[in-house]
Scaffold this active site. Structure first.
Site, PDB file in Angstrom:
ATOM      1  N   LYS A   1       0.848  -1.193   0.000  1.00  0.00           N
ATOM      2  CA  LYS A   1       0.000   0.000   0.000  1.00  0.00           C
ATOM      3  C   LYS A   1       0.887   1.248   0.000  1.00  0.00           C
ATOM      4  CE  LYS A   1      -4.567   0.694   0.496  1.00  0.00           C
ATOM      5  NZ  LYS A   1      -5.548  -0.027  -0.343  1.00  0.00           N
TER       6      LYS A   1
ATOM      7  N   THR B   1      -3.577  -5.281   1.115  1.00  0.00           N
ATOM      8  CA  THR B   1      -2.968  -3.951   1.191  1.00  0.00           C
ATOM      9  C   THR B   1      -3.740  -3.061   2.155  1.00  0.00           C
ATOM     10  OG1 THR B   1      -4.213  -3.058  -0.703  1.00  0.00           O
ATOM     11  CG2 THR B   1      -2.131  -4.185  -1.177  1.00  0.00           C
ATOM     12  N   ASP B   2      -5.038  -3.298   2.303  1.00  0.00           N
ATOM     13  CA  ASP B   2      -5.814  -2.534   3.272  1.00  0.00           C
ATOM     14  C   ASP B   2      -5.345  -2.827   4.692  1.00  0.00           C
ATOM     15  OD1 ASP B   2      -8.258  -0.735   3.579  1.00  0.00           O
ATOM     16  OD2 ASP B   2      -8.780  -2.388   4.928  1.00  0.00           O
TER      17      ASP B   2
ATOM     18  N   PHE C   1      32.709  28.991 -13.889  1.00  0.00           N
ATOM     19  CA  PHE C   1      32.730  27.857 -14.809  1.00  0.00           C
ATOM     20  C   PHE C   1      33.568  28.240 -16.022  1.00  0.00           C
ATOM     21  CE2 PHE C   1      30.408  24.961 -17.902  1.00  0.00           C
ATOM     22  CZ  PHE C   1      30.983  23.797 -17.400  1.00  0.00           C
TER      23      PHE C   1
ATOM     24  N   ARG D   1      29.571  33.844 -10.678  1.00  0.00           N
ATOM     25  CA  ARG D   1      28.190  33.556 -11.065  1.00  0.00           C
ATOM     26  C   ARG D   1      27.377  33.135  -9.847  1.00  0.00           C
ATOM     27  NH1 ARG D   1      27.951  27.395 -13.649  1.00  0.00           N
ATOM     28  NH2 ARG D   1      28.999  26.350 -11.887  1.00  0.00           N
TER      29      ARG D   1
ATOM     30  N   GLN E   1      29.773  19.793 -10.109  1.00  0.00           N
ATOM     31  CA  GLN E   1      30.318  18.455  -9.830  1.00  0.00           C
ATOM     32  C   GLN E   1      31.291  18.498  -8.659  1.00  0.00           C
ATOM     33  OE1 GLN E   1      29.819  19.744 -12.813  1.00  0.00           O
ATOM     34  NE2 GLN E   1      29.383  18.183 -14.379  1.00  0.00           N
TER      35      GLN E   1
ATOM     36  N   ASN F   1      21.346  22.045 -11.928  1.00  0.00           N
ATOM     37  CA  ASN F   1      22.035  23.333 -11.947  1.00  0.00           C
ATOM     38  C   ASN F   1      21.011  24.372 -12.388  1.00  0.00           C
ATOM     39  OD1 ASN F   1      23.830  25.438 -12.094  1.00  0.00           O
ATOM     40  ND2 ASN F   1      25.395  24.289 -13.194  1.00  0.00           N
TER      41      ASN F   1
ATOM     42  N   HIS G   1      20.091  27.512 -13.438  1.00  0.00           N
ATOM     43  CA  HIS G   1      20.871  28.589 -14.037  1.00  0.00           C
ATOM     44  C   HIS G   1      20.251  29.965 -13.771  1.00  0.00           C
ATOM     45  CE1 HIS G   1      23.029  25.427 -16.049  1.00  0.00           C
ATOM     46  NE2 HIS G   1      21.931  25.002 -16.646  1.00  0.00           N
TER      47      HIS G   1
END
Length: 305
Positions: A19, A64-65, A166, A183, A226, A252, A254
């Site tokens: 469930k 499942t109940d 970068f 940045r 990274q 990332n 931006h």
């Protein structure tokens, strides 16, 4: 010409059932002072269920109940940490049903913080909290005598306005991105880490891991997302001998410097436009060098690489 069709034997492979999305809210009342634990739980069982698939025989099928009801009944005794709750829940099914050999139990936990009234946290009024808007996650897998715990968080939003760049990447006829040494670096951290023991103060360790992730994101000049991801994972593993492996998925997000020159304005990295998509997606696993194969533990767990 006669077509001869060979017989094909179809057999049952790996399977589990249970469930999902059992959303339980536990209110603990200490007089007028209340607290909230908010957990969404999935329960899935492994074991001898072949006859249900082959013959439609449900004699081993724990409904499942029933699994749903067990989640809410166990919440009556409190939750504590999601990891402890799932360990207790999973062990119940293994102990009470001989044909259940194990399973996978998962949870997402959100935080509720007290609404401040006259500078004091209210006794029974809350708002959805979390310093980074994150959701806490946990997965417990039981396989016979083996218990594995994978904790984590998702949607931990972080951003720093400088100390990131970068440069030095390869370029070709399709490259338009300019190099930059200054940045915005922004991401939404999803991480899952594998414990090597269940003898853990899970709440305290979660808080510590989150703190380490945030501090490490902050405390270095990032030459690439990274690199930042590696340093974050390295710091967690070095700080916590009870953690063997950590997996990350980090977009990332931006932020590009807006061109204000058409309006006769300069823009020294003050105004940015945030691109929601497409975005870079950085995923990685950091682990102890001598750690063996853990693929079987991670199998069936929502993860990344």
């Amino acid at each position: 010409m006669t077509n001869v069709q060979s017989e094909t034997t179809v057999v049952l492979g790996d399977n589990q059932y249970g469930k999902a999305e059992n959303h339980v809210v536990r209110v603990t009342k200490d007089g007028d002072r209340h607290s909230i634990e908010d957990l969404t739980v999935v329960s899935q069982l492994h074991g001898d269920f072949a006859s249900a698939y082959y013959d439609g025989n449900n004699e081993h099928v724990v409904a499942t109940d029933t699994q749903k009801n067990t989640v809410f009944a166990f919440a009556k005794d409190g939750i504590g940490s999601p990891e402890e709750f799932l360990l207790r829940l999973g062990q119940h099914f293994v102990d009470d049903f001989d044909w259940v050999s194990g399973g996978r139990w998962g949870a997402r936990q959100v935080t509720w913080e007290r609404i401040a009234v006259d500078g004091e946290g209210h006794d029974h009024s809350f708002f959805r909290g979390g310093s980074g808007g994150e959701t806490r996650t946990a997965v417990v897998k039981i396989d016979g005598e083996h218990h594995h715990v994978i904790a984590g968080l998702q949607d931990l939003s972080v951003l720093k306005t400088t100390e990131s760049g970068f440069v030095g990447y390869p370029t070709d006829q399709y490259t338009t991105l300019p190099e930059t040494t200054d940045r915005i670096l922004a991401t939404s951290v999803t991480a899952r880490w594998l414990y090597n023991t269940t003898d853990v103060d899970f709440n305290a360790t979660f808080a510590s891991v989150k703190r380490v992730l945030l501090e490490t994101f902050t405390n270095h000049y990032s030459r690439a997302l990274q690199e930042t991801q590696y340093l974050m994972g390295k710091a967690v593993i070095e700080a916590h001998p009870e953690i063997d492996e950590i997996k990350f998925s980090m977009p990332n997000l931006h932020h590009f410097v807006a061109d204000l020159s058409p309006y006769g304005l300069e823009n020294p990295n003050e105004v940015f436009w945030a691109a929601h998509s497409p975005y870079g997606l950085i995923e990685g696993t950091l682990r102890r060098e001598d750690l063996g194969d853990t693929d079987a533990i991670w199998k069936g767990v929502p993860a990344f690489v």
